[in-house]
Design a protein around this motif. Structure first.
Motif, PDB file in Angstrom:
ATOM      1  N   GLY A   9      -2.857 -12.178 -17.029  1.00 39.11           N
ATOM      2  CA  GLY A   9      -2.014 -13.366 -16.942  1.00 39.11           C
ATOM      3  C   GLY A   9      -2.723 -14.500 -16.222  1.00 39.11           C
ATOM      4  N   ARG A  38       9.035 -10.476 -22.441  1.00 40.18           N
ATOM      5  CA  ARG A  38       8.867 -11.546 -21.472  1.00 40.18           C
ATOM      6  C   ARG A  38      10.226 -11.993 -20.952  1.00 40.18           C
ATOM      7  N   THR A  90       5.940 -19.862 -21.200  1.00 43.87           N
ATOM      8  CA  THR A  90       5.864 -19.535 -19.778  1.00 43.87           C
ATOM      9  C   THR A  90       6.910 -18.498 -19.408  1.00 43.87           C
ATOM     10  N   ALA A  91       6.459 -17.410 -18.803  1.00 46.97           N
ATOM     11  CA  ALA A  91       7.351 -16.305 -18.452  1.00 46.97           C
ATOM     12  C   ALA A  91       6.552 -15.230 -17.732  1.00 46.97           C
ATOM     13  N   VAL A  92       7.272 -14.256 -17.212  1.00 44.39           N
ATOM     14  CA  VAL A  92       6.636 -13.024 -16.761  1.00 44.39           C
ATOM     15  C   VAL A  92       6.605 -12.077 -17.959  1.00 44.39           C
ATOM     16  N   TYR A  93       5.428 -11.579 -18.269  1.00 44.72           N
ATOM     17  CA  TYR A  93       5.244 -10.701 -19.421  1.00 44.72           C
ATOM     18  C   TYR A  93       5.163  -9.251 -18.942  1.00 44.72           C
ATOM     19  N   TYR A  94       5.970  -8.405 -19.576  1.00 47.00           N
ATOM     20  CA  TYR A  94       6.042  -6.995 -19.196  1.00 47.00           C
ATOM     21  C   TYR A  94       5.551  -6.115 -20.334  1.00 47.00           C
ATOM     22  N   THR A 115       3.253  -9.529 -15.466  1.00 45.31           N
ATOM     23  CA  THR A 115       2.189 -10.474 -15.148  1.00 45.31           C
ATOM     24  C   THR A 115       2.640 -11.873 -15.549  1.00 45.31           C
ATOM     25  N   GLN A 116       2.388 -12.839 -14.692  1.00 49.07           N
ATOM     26  CA  GLN A 116       2.864 -14.206 -14.917  1.00 49.07           C
ATOM     27  C   GLN A 116       1.937 -14.942 -15.887  1.00 49.07           C
ATOM     28  N   THR A 118       1.688 -18.844 -17.290  1.00 46.18           N
ATOM     29  CA  THR A 118       2.187 -20.209 -17.127  1.00 46.18           C
ATOM     30  C   THR A 118       1.402 -21.133 -18.043  1.00 46.18           C
TER      31      THR A 118
END
Length: 121
Positions: A9, A38, A90-94, A115-116, A118
């Motif tokens: 990320g 995400r 843009t997001a936190v990806y899982y 993981t972020q 942006t």
């Protein structure tokens, strides 16, 4: 103990590219589907892309043609290549995977820590 560890990320400008990687480790007997989700601030977690053990893929409409998911079954790894990134990505990806350990009779839904990503100028 089975776990998923993500990497890759970061911050990227609109129109740029970024790659995410996720590796499963531990006492793993078998992995079924793997995928990426995400979650943006104030929004629910959503599926981005998934891939079966046989290589069949599925994408959210919002990322079709821009993102590509792949996996290496020998390395218990799933990758997400993200191109033409937009601010709305843009997001936190899982990372997610259905994993059966040697001590389990069923596949368990397993998540990475996130993981972020942006996308901003």
């Amino acid at each position: 103990q089975v776990q998923l560890v993500e990497s890759g990320g970061g911050l990227v400008q609109p129109g740029g590219s970024l790659g995410l990687s996720c590796s499963a480790s531990g006492s793993i007997f078998s992995i079924n589907a793997m995928g990426w989700y995400r979650q943006a601030p104030g929004k629910e977690r959503e599926l981005v892309a998934s891939i079966t053990s046989g290589g069949n893929t599925n994408y959210a409409d919002s990322v079709k043609g821009r993102f590509a998911i792949s996996r290496d079954n020998a390395k218990n790894t799933v990758l997400l290549q993200m191109n033409s990134l937009k601010p709305e990505d843009t997001a936190v990806y899982y990372c997610n995977a259905q994993i059966k350990g040697y001590s389990s009779y069923v596949y368990r839904n397993t998540w990475g820590q996130g993981t972020q990503v942006t996308v901003s100028s």
